[in-house]
Design an enzyme around this catalytic site. Structure first.
Site, short mmCIF file in Angstrom:
data_model
loop_
_atom_site.label_atom_id
_atom_site.label_comp_id
_atom_site.label_asym_id
_atom_site.label_seq_id
_atom_site.Cartn_x
_atom_site.Cartn_y
_atom_site.Cartn_z
N ASP A 87 0.82 -1.26 -0.22
CA ASP A 87 -0.03 -0.12 0.11
C ASP A 87 0.87 1.31 0.07
O ASP A 87 2.22 1.22 0.41
CB ASP A 87 -0.85 0.05 1.01
CG ASP A 87 -0.23 0.08 2.65
OD1 ASP A 87 0.76 -0.57 2.66
OD2 ASP A 87 -0.56 0.87 3.45
N GLU A 182 0.03 -1.43 5.65
CA GLU A 182 1.23 -0.74 6.60
C GLU A 182 0.98 0.46 6.80
O GLU A 182 1.32 0.94 8.23
CB GLU A 182 2.40 -1.37 6.10
CG GLU A 182 3.70 -1.10 6.99
CD GLU A 182 4.61 0.36 6.92
OE1 GLU A 182 5.29 0.56 7.33
OE2 GLU A 182 3.89 1.06 5.88
N GLU A 183 0.81 1.34 5.95
CA GLU A 183 0.75 2.86 6.01
C GLU A 183 -0.35 3.15 7.10
O GLU A 183 -0.30 4.29 7.56
CB GLU A 183 0.34 3.54 4.50
CG GLU A 183 1.51 3.43 3.71
CD GLU A 183 2.92 4.03 4.13
OE1 GLU A 183 2.86 4.80 5.35
OE2 GLU A 183 4.01 4.01 3.33
N ASP A 205 12.23 -1.70 3.80
CA ASP A 205 11.54 -0.39 4.00
C ASP A 205 12.19 0.80 4.39
O ASP A 205 11.61 1.54 4.98
CB ASP A 205 10.14 -0.73 4.57
CG ASP A 205 9.06 0.31 4.46
OD1 ASP A 205 8.99 0.90 3.45
OD2 ASP A 205 8.06 0.20 5.31
N HIS A 388 5.53 9.69 1.46
CA HIS A 388 4.32 10.36 1.84
C HIS A 388 4.11 11.94 1.30
O HIS A 388 3.23 12.82 1.68
CB HIS A 388 3.96 10.51 3.14
CG HIS A 388 4.12 9.21 4.10
ND1 HIS A 388 3.47 8.90 5.28
CD2 HIS A 388 4.68 8.02 3.39
CE1 HIS A 388 3.93 7.76 5.54
NE2 HIS A 388 4.47 6.96 4.61
#
Length: 417
Positions: A87, A182-183, A205, A388
């Site tokens: 995601d 995960e976000e 990550d 982000h």
């Protein structure tokens, strides 16, 4: 031994394909995955894994992708898993991503064509100074790129492809896990670790080239409810005690020069209000509390409690309730019990010709949750930067080093077995 090479730019092509699949998660949804579209990438990954000859590749009903690379060695080797999330962040659109490759980067500011006000400035992105001559991938200015964490997904898939085609490379059984959500903090809620069957894992990550992280924040969530006194505003003198105003006073009275995200860095924790709602009679604020030790978390919650008590002394007919719930814990507490997991990761990075940098994460990862679920799991670099945001970028050459690091980890566990 054969070394990974990015033949025919397969890495860039794979990465661009994945970024163009919108997989944004949604914190307001209570389904798993939180958005059905995350499964589009999951299905693509399963298709590619099956095409490589991995017979057990599958996606379950919750959007988790599992696969196994069988071991070509006779040795008994611990089973290692590599994990990335599919995601992308809800903070910024992930729809119609148009990746751009800026080849042979020469230190210039990168102006993104679809919104020229979005400029990736070399002066603000220190890691760009280490990228001279490299190929930088960005989005076009209207979306995030999705390198967090499609860089990690790509790197794992490239490593899988390499190991499948180089049977002479000795490694133990390797498990692959791709997760949704995960976000929004739910990345391993429904991961089936029994089905996975791994002994140790690595999330891919991390940010800067060479970074390996064995420590995360510990995290609590706190809900503060104020019960005030409502009355008609025309006749409220001496009666009304507005819960809205009380909760605003409490937030205003919290420390400003310390204990806030805006004023802390390194190993400093914070208390951070993330949501507020209410009426005169009752108001509620949600906080996240973060630090690297459980003791500090308790201290910060006490600051919040004492601040509320102090303000409520001025409101004799009002009351408050503070509920603190654990969210996740620093994975270092688990990883310190298995020092080889980190040591082999560091060695794998160094073997790729990169200086390893041991770091702490001012946040959490799937790895911190997995570690407490019984799967010790540090985090290695994927090369993603400014995630982000519309300024997100990643270097092709850093991603190539991440692929080699993944391969090296698999080999080192076999060598030491």
């Amino acid at each position: 031994m054969a070394m990974y090479q990015n033949i025919n730019k397969s890495l860039e092509r794979r990465f661009i394909k994945y970024t163009q699949i919108d997989t944004q998660s949604d914190p307001g949804s209570d389904t798993c995955p939180s958005t059905e579209k995350q499964k589009n990438l999951g299905l693509e990954l399963v298709k590619e894994l099956l095409a490589l000859g991995i017979t057990d590749a599958e996606m379950d009903e919750n959007g988790y992708v599992y696969a196994t690379i069988p071991s070509p060695t006779d040795k008994k080797v611990p089973v290692i898993c590599f994990c990335s999330h599919m995601d992308t962040s809800p903070d910024c659109s992930g729809e119609n991503v148009k990746p751009i490759i800026h080849q042979n980067y020469q230190g210039q500011d990168l102006i993104l064509p679809d919104d020229e006000s979005i400029i990736i400035k070399a002066s603000e992105h220190q890691d760009l100074l280490h990228q001279i001559g490299n190929d930088i991938i960005t989005a076009s200015g209207t979306t995030l790129l999705g390198a967090d964490n499609k860089a990690g997904v790509t790197e794992i898939m490239e490593a899988v492809n390499f190991l499948i085609h180089h049977k002479e490379i000795k490694h133990g059984t390797v498990k692959i896990l791709f997760t949704p959500d995960e976000e929004i903090g739910r990345g391993v809620d429904k991961a089936n670790l029994k089905k996975l069957g791994a002994d140790f894992a690595y999330t891919v990550d991390g940010e800067t080239l060479g970074s390996i992280e064995d420590e995360t924040f510990s995290a609590d969530g706190a809900t503060l409810i104020i019960n005030g006194v409502s009355s008609h505003p025309g006749f409220a003198k001496g009666k009304m005690e507005s819960a809205i105003k009380i909760i605003a006073e409490i937030i205003a009275a919290l420390p400003k020069d310390t204990l806030t995200p805006e004023t802390t860095s390194g190993k400093e924790g914070f208390i951070h209000p993330v949501m507020i709602k209410g009426q005169v009679e009752q108001a509620e604020a949600q906080f996240i509390i973060r630090d690297f030790t459980d003791e500090k978390l308790t201290e910060h919650a006490e600051v919040l409690r004492k601040t509320a008590e102090g303000i409520l002394k001025n409101y004799s007919n009002s009351s408050f309730n503070l509920e603190v719930k654990a969210q996740y814990r620093n994975m270092k507490q688990v990883l310190d019990l298995h020092p080889q997991v980190l040591a082999y990761g560091i060695e794998a990075i160094e073997r790729a010709g990169v200086t390893a940098k041991k770091q702490s994460i001012r946040g959490g990862t799937d790895g911190s949750r997995l570690s407490y679920m019984g799967l010790p799991c540090p985090n290695i670099f994927a090369g993603e930067h400014a995630f982000h945001s519309k300024q997100e970028w990643v270097s092709v050459q850093d991603m190539e080093k991440a692929v080699q690091t993944i391969i090296n980890i698999a080999c080192i566990w076999e060598e030491r077995a």
